[in-house]
Design an enzyme around this catalytic site. Structure first.
Site, PDB file in Angstrom:
ATOM      1  N   THR A  11       0.868  -1.182   0.000  1.00 11.45           N
ATOM      2  CA  THR A  11       0.000   0.000   0.000  1.00 11.45           C
ATOM      3  C   THR A  11       0.906   1.234   0.000  1.00 11.45           C
ATOM      4  OG1 THR A  11      -0.131  -0.149   2.425  1.00 11.45           O
ATOM      5  CG2 THR A  11      -1.965  -1.080   1.184  1.00 11.45           C
ATOM      6  N   GLY A  26      20.267  10.248  14.679  1.00  8.04           N
ATOM      7  CA  GLY A  26      21.057  10.052  13.465  1.00  8.04           C
ATOM      8  C   GLY A  26      20.403  10.750  12.299  1.00  8.04           C
ATOM      9  N   CYS A  65       7.940   1.554   5.277  1.00  3.26           N
ATOM     10  CA  CYS A  65       6.786   1.610   6.193  1.00  3.26           C
ATOM     11  C   CYS A  65       6.631   2.927   6.930  1.00  3.26           C
ATOM     12  CB  CYS A  65       6.861   0.464   7.203  1.00  3.26           C
ATOM     13  SG  CYS A  65       6.662  -1.132   6.430  1.00  3.26           S
TER      14      CYS A  65
HETATM   15  C1  UDX Z   1       9.066  -0.794  10.855  1.00  4.34           C
HETATM   16  C2  UDX Z   1       8.481  -1.218  12.195  1.00  4.34           C
HETATM   17  O1  UDX Z   1       9.543  -1.310  13.167  1.00  4.34           O
HETATM   18  C3  UDX Z   1       7.774  -2.547  12.058  1.00  4.34           C
HETATM   19  O2  UDX Z   1       7.187  -2.935  13.282  1.00  4.34           O
HETATM   20  C4  UDX Z   1       6.712  -2.410  10.983  1.00  4.34           C
HETATM   21  O3  UDX Z   1       6.048  -3.639  10.781  1.00  4.34           O
HETATM   22  C5  UDX Z   1       7.323  -1.944   9.682  1.00  4.34           C
HETATM   23  O4  UDX Z   1       8.040  -0.726   9.893  1.00  4.34           O
HETATM   24  P1  UDX Z   1      11.237  -1.441   9.446  1.00  4.34           P
HETATM   25  O5  UDX Z   1      10.755  -0.490   8.408  1.00  4.34           O
HETATM   26  O6  UDX Z   1      11.754  -2.763   9.044  1.00  4.34           O
HETATM   27  O7  UDX Z   1      10.062  -1.729  10.493  1.00  4.34           O
HETATM   28  O8  UDX Z   1      12.423  -0.706  10.224  1.00  4.34           O
HETATM   29  P2  UDX Z   1      12.742  -0.195  11.689  1.00  4.34           P
HETATM   30  O9  UDX Z   1      13.667  -1.109  12.357  1.00  4.34           O
HETATM   31  O10 UDX Z   1      11.520   0.193  12.410  1.00  4.34           O
HETATM   32  O11 UDX Z   1      13.568   1.129  11.325  1.00  4.34           O
HETATM   33  C6  UDX Z   1      12.951   2.186  10.595  1.00  4.34           C
HETATM   34  C7  UDX Z   1      13.920   3.310  10.349  1.00  4.34           C
HETATM   35  O12 UDX Z   1      14.180   4.005  11.560  1.00  4.34           O
HETATM   36  C8  UDX Z   1      15.285   2.888   9.809  1.00  4.34           C
HETATM   37  O13 UDX Z   1      15.641   3.805   8.766  1.00  4.34           O
HETATM   38  C9  UDX Z   1      16.208   3.016  10.991  1.00  4.34           C
HETATM   39  O14 UDX Z   1      17.520   3.317  10.621  1.00  4.34           O
HETATM   40  C10 UDX Z   1      15.567   4.191  11.737  1.00  4.34           C
HETATM   41  N1  UDX Z   1      15.853   4.233  13.183  1.00  4.34           N
HETATM   42  C11 UDX Z   1      15.423   3.222  13.989  1.00  4.34           C
HETATM   43  C12 UDX Z   1      16.507   5.325  13.735  1.00  4.34           C
HETATM   44  O15 UDX Z   1      16.886   6.261  13.030  1.00  4.34           O
HETATM   45  N2  UDX Z   1      16.729   5.373  15.086  1.00  4.34           N
HETATM   46  C13 UDX Z   1      16.318   4.373  15.911  1.00  4.34           C
HETATM   47  O16 UDX Z   1      16.558   4.486  17.132  1.00  4.34           O
HETATM   48  C14 UDX Z   1      15.656   3.267  15.349  1.00  4.34           C
END
Ligand code: UDX
Length: 440
Positions: free
Chosen positions: A85, A260, A267
């Protein structure tokens, strides 16, 4: 049980393989013949630790098949829908084209099943209210619709599917239909429920909202700490110490407080935007105005890195060489959708620098998708002759880099650590200028 999974992207392919791993007989359906061909050979179309083993094992055991033909899902009792989506072109809302197409193709196959009630289980992230309108299409066939959001993280997709934190069932309003649907889905997930994984039973709207609320909360946490990083940058304070100190309060917690270059991926960014768009349609846009700020803080982090690098290079990127470590939106993934690393690299290249980028998993894909990009095989090759090195995706390989040997290949030993992933003292001791995010 005989199960179909419609949509074999990140979510669907992993879900299909994990359902087979749980002992079910599974067919995955996707419109992309290339993806189906790879999956049918037990080969993963994307980088996801642990996924290919589960996929291959179940394909070889005959428990898991893939097809482009919807007719191949006939005979399944439970049909999962896990299509994408994405954000609509030119707007914030979610594009439901793939969901609608999947239901349209599925409807002719719904009806009686010899083993019990037939179930359609929506897993895609959809605007609240979508399930209720889809249920109106499903109901006349005699099948039941459940909304069962997926919370998997890339890099941990198999683990998150087999041992999720929780399972949410959004059930039909009719009590008899709800009981029947719950019973069938309990059978699908029997092995998970035996492990005492919490199972919450809700209505459709709550189940749809749980997913977007969770992602909004995570995005807010990241932007909160990035806003604190802006304060730290203005005052000389250290955001990594601040995050650690506030994180000891278990009401706050330490996770998702890594300052960062912000969040990206397929997502978080699009889900918070679709949520705002839906709130607007519902007349409660004020409730989510804060998400606009969450989004802006996130965008500002990308600008910040570009500005930092430009200033340090004397006000222009012209005739400069910039090494970028990381292209994926996070480590252990080759997903570059809305990747902060790639966005920053593109902006810097757009301002005239020679940008050389490397990523252990996304590199080859980037080179194939953008033949004009300068993609290097590893960090040393990328950093050769660099005026500045930007660490933008915190792969373990980059965290383990030896500053002494990397220093030998660069023009200027200056590193901007966009993920606060390195130890500043070690890099400074090796003769580097180290610039972190929100730290002195
Ligand atoms: C996310 C949700 O965590 C998950 O539950 C949902 O189903 C889909 O979206 P994902 O997109 O795989 O999962 O990545 P995630 O680990 O959540 O990280 C998202 C982004 O946030 C990344 O770019 C990561 O680098 C960033 N991030 C994460 C930060 O900048 N700081 C943090 O402390 C954590």
């Amino acid at each position: 049980m005989r199960i179909s999974v419609i949509g074999c992207g990140y979510l669907g392919a992993v879900h299909a393989a994990c359902m087979a791993e749980l002992g079910h007989d599974v067919v995955g359906i996707d419109v992309d013949p290339a993806k189906v061909a790879l999956l049918s050979q037990g080969r993963a179309p994307f980088h996801e630790p642990g996924f290919e083993e589960v996929l291959r094992r179940n394909v070889e055991a005959g428990q898991l098949r893939f097809s482009t033909d919807f007719a191949d899902l006939a005979g399944a009792q439970v049909h999962f829908v896990g299509v994408g989506t994405p954000q609509v072109q030119g707007g914030y809302a979610a594009d439901l084209t793939y969901v609608r197409d999947a239901f349209r193709s599925l409807l002719p196959f719904l009806g009686e099943h010899p083993d019990g009630p037939m179930l359609v289980v929506g897993k895609s992230t959809v605007p609240v209210g979508t399930a209720a309108s889809l249920a109106a299409q499903v109901r006349p066939t005699g099948a039941h619709l459940v909304w069962n959001p997926e919370f998997l993280r890339e890099g941990f997709a198999v683990q998150d599917t087999i041992t999720p934190d929780r399972i949410v069932y959004g059930l039909p309003a009719d009590p008899a239909a709800a009981d029947a649907a719950r019973e069938v889905l309990d059978t699908v997930y029997a092995r998970l429920l035996e492990q005492d994984i919490p199972r919450l039973v809700t209505d459709y709207a709550t189940a749809e909202l749980v997913k977007v609320a969770a992602n909004s909360f995570l995005a807010t946490k990241i932007s909160f700490i990035n806003a604190m990083a802006e304060l730290c940058e203005a005052t000389g304070a250290d955001v990594t110490q601040l995050a650690e100190a506030i994180g000891y309060d278990d009401r706050i917690g330490r996770k998702f407080l890594r300052a960062g270059i912000g969040f990206g991926g397929g997502c978080l960014p699009k889900d918070i935007r679709a949520f705002m768009a839906r709130a607007g349609e519902l007349g409660v846009d004020q409730a989510l105005t804060f998400l606009r700020e969450v989004d802006s803080i996130n965008d500002r982090r990308r600008d910040h890195i570009v500005n930092l690098a430009r200033e340090g290079l004397g006000g222009t990127f012209e005739n400069k060489t910039v090494a970028v470590l990381g292209a994926a939106f996070k480590p252990d993934s080759d997903d570059m959708r809305n990747s902060p690393a790639l966005d920053i690299a593109a902006r810097i290249a757009g301002e005239g620098a020679t940008v050389v980028i490397t990523d252990p998993a996304a590199g080859p894909r980037l080179q194939a998708e953008r033949p004009s990009a300068n993609v290097a095989p590893d960090a040393h090759a990328a950093a050769a002759g660099a005026d500045v090195v930007l660490l933008l995706t915190e792969w373990q390989q980059f965290k383990n880099l030896d500053p002494a040997t990397l220093k030998d290949v660069v023009t200027t030993p200056w590193i901007i650590d966009g993920r606060n992933a390195l130890d500043p003292a070690t890099w400074r001791a090796a003769g580097w200028t180290y610039t972190g995010i929100g730290r002195p």
